[in-house]
Design an enzyme around this catalytic site. Structure first.
Site, mmCIF file in Angstrom:
data_model
loop_
_atom_site.group_PDB
_atom_site.id
_atom_site.type_symbol
_atom_site.label_atom_id
_atom_site.label_comp_id
_atom_site.label_asym_id
_atom_site.label_seq_id
_atom_site.Cartn_x
_atom_site.Cartn_y
_atom_site.Cartn_z
ATOM 1 N N GLU A 120 0.805 -1.229 0.000
ATOM 2 C CA GLU A 120 0.000 0.000 0.000
ATOM 3 C C GLU A 120 0.831 1.268 0.000
ATOM 4 O O GLU A 120 0.566 2.176 -0.773
ATOM 5 C CB GLU A 120 -0.940 0.025 1.215
ATOM 6 N N HIS B 208 -11.130 -4.593 10.067
ATOM 7 C CA HIS B 208 -11.627 -4.399 8.703
ATOM 8 C C HIS B 208 -12.906 -3.589 8.666
ATOM 9 O O HIS B 208 -13.628 -3.633 7.684
ATOM 10 C CB HIS B 208 -11.857 -5.763 8.030
#
Lengths: 396, 366
Positions: B96, B165
């Site tokens: 990322e 998440h």
């Protein structure tokens, strides 16, 4: 005619010693340019290679014009940085100030090997690069002093200077490396045969995002030269204390690398030409480690002698100073003379003084500037100040 | 007549999100033109937006994990790699910080990247690139270096995916000057905002919602056109009302409309404001609504402290609408805990329709 007059004047000023001078001296003093050679070839240090069969050449040709240009540029950066030191101590420059003196051969050597249409990004020790990428000393110093005539209108400061194809000036250690690969991706995407030089230091070399970037650059064959300016210290931490492997040119693993004498401008130039050719041919990224040295501490708040000895600094200055190395080469090979180079020194000093004068007298940006440049191409809107009653207009 | 038209408008707006999938074609009977509205899921709307913008401008490209050959982790980019190829649709390794920086650098050098985060939870690893590299550069360079990049992906709670998440990043990114932050609810929102974001010359964070991807909405003919844009920075009144203003974004907008449908039976008319944009926030629309209804409730999925609702309340206090409040403004938010897994716990960690109804009655004192 002018030369003859100068020669005559020179002899007059030299007085009785003139007659005793060797003929060559007199010839030089008369500024007869025909007596300088137009170019000379120099041996340069062989680069250590990683995953490469051949490296850059071990000789380099330097023309007189090139030499004078490199000398002037390096001297300008040197004096500009020393002037910044002065201004910082006078508290006219505030905040962070990371000086580049000692490392001049890197930025000037790199620029000599690439085109203005190529791209470059570096970290916060960026004043030299701002200059080689086209920003005037005036605008650099005025940015450091936070004036409206600064290259970023006083809004960026030392670490955030930008120019055409120069993306800063980045404050977060290592963050510029993925950015550089992104610029290289754009180079490949647009297909205009441009490359991106992506610089970082020995300290940043241990950042994880750099390894993520190596991976993607190699995978996608991005035209990116990763360049580690190894000046032996990440702030106060020596390379031995920070890295399990100090062979920074090998840290790209599957990316071919070269280790370069960063104090020798010709070595830097030839290595960069070699790496640029590799990238432009579509072979993917390359890694260059430039072994260099900074005379100042990490920043102006670091005296730079708690983690290294004065003797070490002195030794580098006396044996490896990049400007002295070039000067000696040029003088000893009739590419120039001590006097000619001294004249350049005088001109450079004058330029720096004038720039400093501007940087200390130009007004600060107007308060209205505070709200600007939040968004690009947006109709003007209001930006909140410290309270609900204080509003600033924002234009892009 | 006006009341009937109003009722019909509300029907059109309220219908599809209850998942009944009714095909509504209000225009054919009333206006006599060919039926043009269709049912489109949020996923398909996003896919259309990506396709249209990729086709329109060669500088636009998409990168992220699984966006190409996998057709997208949530199938948002389905079919695009087949159509546009490796140059325009790029699969990245799981890096990322690296690929976000690459996207930002590409934008600085003149491309218009769309950087997908598989979920915004993973953007935390790259948040320095989003804020420090993308958000601040135009300002630091005094306008010299624009960064036209879009960061998009699912944000907030999903279903049973656990604490790491499920975080909502609206407040995190909404905090930062230099960024634009949008949060679509409907298909029209999704398509129009994504297109507007791609065409915007600034870094835009687009917070989608995974649970909304499969929900169909009616899209008008206008909304289906290739140049349909939803303006960034403008809220939409999804339902007109007079008694209380419900301000929300993303999935919670649907819950507000459901609550409104229940409350209308008790004679309470809720005005539902769909923020659409978190930053710059359309405070004027909220103020205008509060001036009308005198009551304010904010509804969001994110945590309460320093959140979107907290900002709205503060802004209302500072503006003209404060004098029109008949009761303190109320916030409904996610519970102030990391998201648990068990269904009963998870359900109770987000504002439900019953919570909205309760809050409305409490604030109206009924």
């Amino acid at each position: 005619m002018r030369k003859m007059l100068l020669a005559a004047l020179s002899r007059v000023l030299q007085g009785p010693a003139a007659a005793a001078r060797p003929v060559s001296r007199v010839v030089v003093a008369s500024r007869n340019y025909a007596d300088f050679t137009s170019e000379a070839t120099f041996d340069i240090k062989k680069c250590d290679l990683h995953r490469l069969e051949e490296g850059p050449p071990v000789t380099a040709v330097l023309t007189r014009e090139e030499g004078l240009h490199y000398y002037r540029t390096m001297q300008t950066i040197r004096r500009m940085e020393l002037k910044s030191d002065q201004l910082y101590k006078q508290k006219i420059i505030r905040g962070f100030c990371h000086l580049y003196d000692g490392q001049e051969a890197c930025c000037v050597g790199l620029e000599a090997a690439i085109k203005p249409t190529d791209h470059l990004i570096t970290a916060y020790r960026a004043h030299g690069y701002a200059y080689t990428r086209g920003t005037s000393v005036r605008e650099i110093l005025a940015e450091l002093t936070g004036r409206k005539g600064g290259c970023a209108k006083g809004k960026g400061g030392s670490m955030h200077m930008y120019a055409q194809n120069f993306y800063g000036g980045n404050g977060i250690v290592g963050a510029q490396v993925p950015l550089g690969a992104g610029i290289a991706l754009a180079c490949k995407y647009f297909g205009k045969d441009e490359i991106c030089l992506t610089l970082y230091g020995d300290g940043a070399a241990n950042q994880g995002q750099i390894f993520e970037t190596y991976n993607m650059a190699a995978l996608w064959k991005l035209p990116c030269i990763f360049i580690c300016e190894n000046n032996r210290y990440g702030m106060g931490t020596s390379v031995e204390r920070a890295a399990a492997s100090t062979d920074y040119y090998k840290r790209g693993d599957y990316i071919p690398g070269i280790r370069v004498d960063g104090m020798d401008i010709l070595c830097v130039r030839e290595a960069t030409k070699f790496a640029a050719e590799h990238c432009r041919s579509g072979k993917g990224p390359m890694l260059m480690e430039l072994q260099t040295y900074r005379y100042h501490g990490h920043s102006m708040s670091d005296p730079g002698i708690s983690y290294r000895t004065r003797e070490e600094i002195q030794e580098v200055r006396s044996k490896s100073d990049p400007i002295t190395l070039l000067k000696d080469r040029m003088v000893n090979n009739s590419l120039s003379s001590v006097e000619e180079l001294k004249e350049i020194d005088v001109e450079v000093r004058k330029e720096i003084e004038e720039a400093a004068q501007f940087a200390t007298t130009d007004p600060e940006p107007p308060l209205e500037e505070l709200g600007n440049h939040i968004y690009k191409n947006e109709p003007p809107f209001e930006v909140r100040g410290p309270s609900q009653w204080i509003k600033y207009k924002s234009v892009g | 007549m006006a009341a009937a038209a109003g009722a019909l408008r509300r029907l059109v707006r309220c219908g599809p999100q209850q998942g009944l999938g009714r095909l509504l074609q209000p225009r054919s009977g009333i206006h006599g033109s060919a039926p043009a509205a269709v049912q489109v899921t949020v996923r398909d709307a996003l896919n259309q937006a990506l396709d249209e913008e990729l086709e329109r401008d060669e500088k636009v490209f998409l990168l992220g994990e699984e966006v190409a050959q996998y057709d997208g982790a949530y199938k948002i980019s389905r079919g695009l790699w087949k159509k546009y190829g490796d140059k325009r649709i790029i699969d990245t390794p799981i890096s990322e910080m690296g690929f976000t920086g690459i996207a930002v650098g590409a934008a600085m050098a003149g491309l218009r990247p769309i950087c997908e985060f598989m979920t915004f939870n993973f953007s935390m690893q790259a948040i320095d690139q989003v804020i420090n590299s993308a958000g601040k550069t135009l300002y630091m360079s005094a306008g010299m270096v624009p960064v036209p990049v879009v960061f998009r992906g699912p944000n907030g709670a999903s279903a049973g995916v656990g604490a790491q998440h499920s975080q909502c990043f609206a407040a995190w990114y909404g905090h930062c000057p230099g960024l634009k932050v949008v949060s679509p609810w409907s298909s029209e929102d999704a398509k129009g905002l994504l297109k507007a974001s791609v065409r915007d010359d600034n870094p835009v964070v687009m917070l989608e919602n995974e649970l909304m991807y499969g929900v169909p909405f009616e899209m008008s003919e206008e909304a289906q056109s290739k140049d349909f844009l939803v303006p960034i920075g403008k809220a939409k009144i999804e339902r007109q009302g007079t008694h209380v203003t419900l301000v929300s974004h993303s999935r919670s907008v649907g819950h507000c409309l459901e609550a409104a449908a229940v409350l209308v039976k008790e004679g309470v008319e809720c005005e539902v404001v769909n923020l659409r944009t978190i930053r710059p926030m359309d405070v004027e629309s909220i103020e205008a609504s509060v001036v009308k209804t005198n009551h304010l409730i904010t509804v969001e999925g994110g945590w309460p402290q320093f959140g979107v609702g907290a900002e709205i309340c503060a802004r209302i206090m500072e503006g003209p609408a404060f004098n029109y409040l008949d009761a303190p403004a109320v916030r409904l938010t996610g519970a102030d805990v990391p998201m648990p897994y068990a269904k009963v716990l998870e359900e109770n960690c987000l504002p439900q329709v019953k919570d909205i109804i309760f809050a409305v009655k409490k604030t109206l004192n009924i």
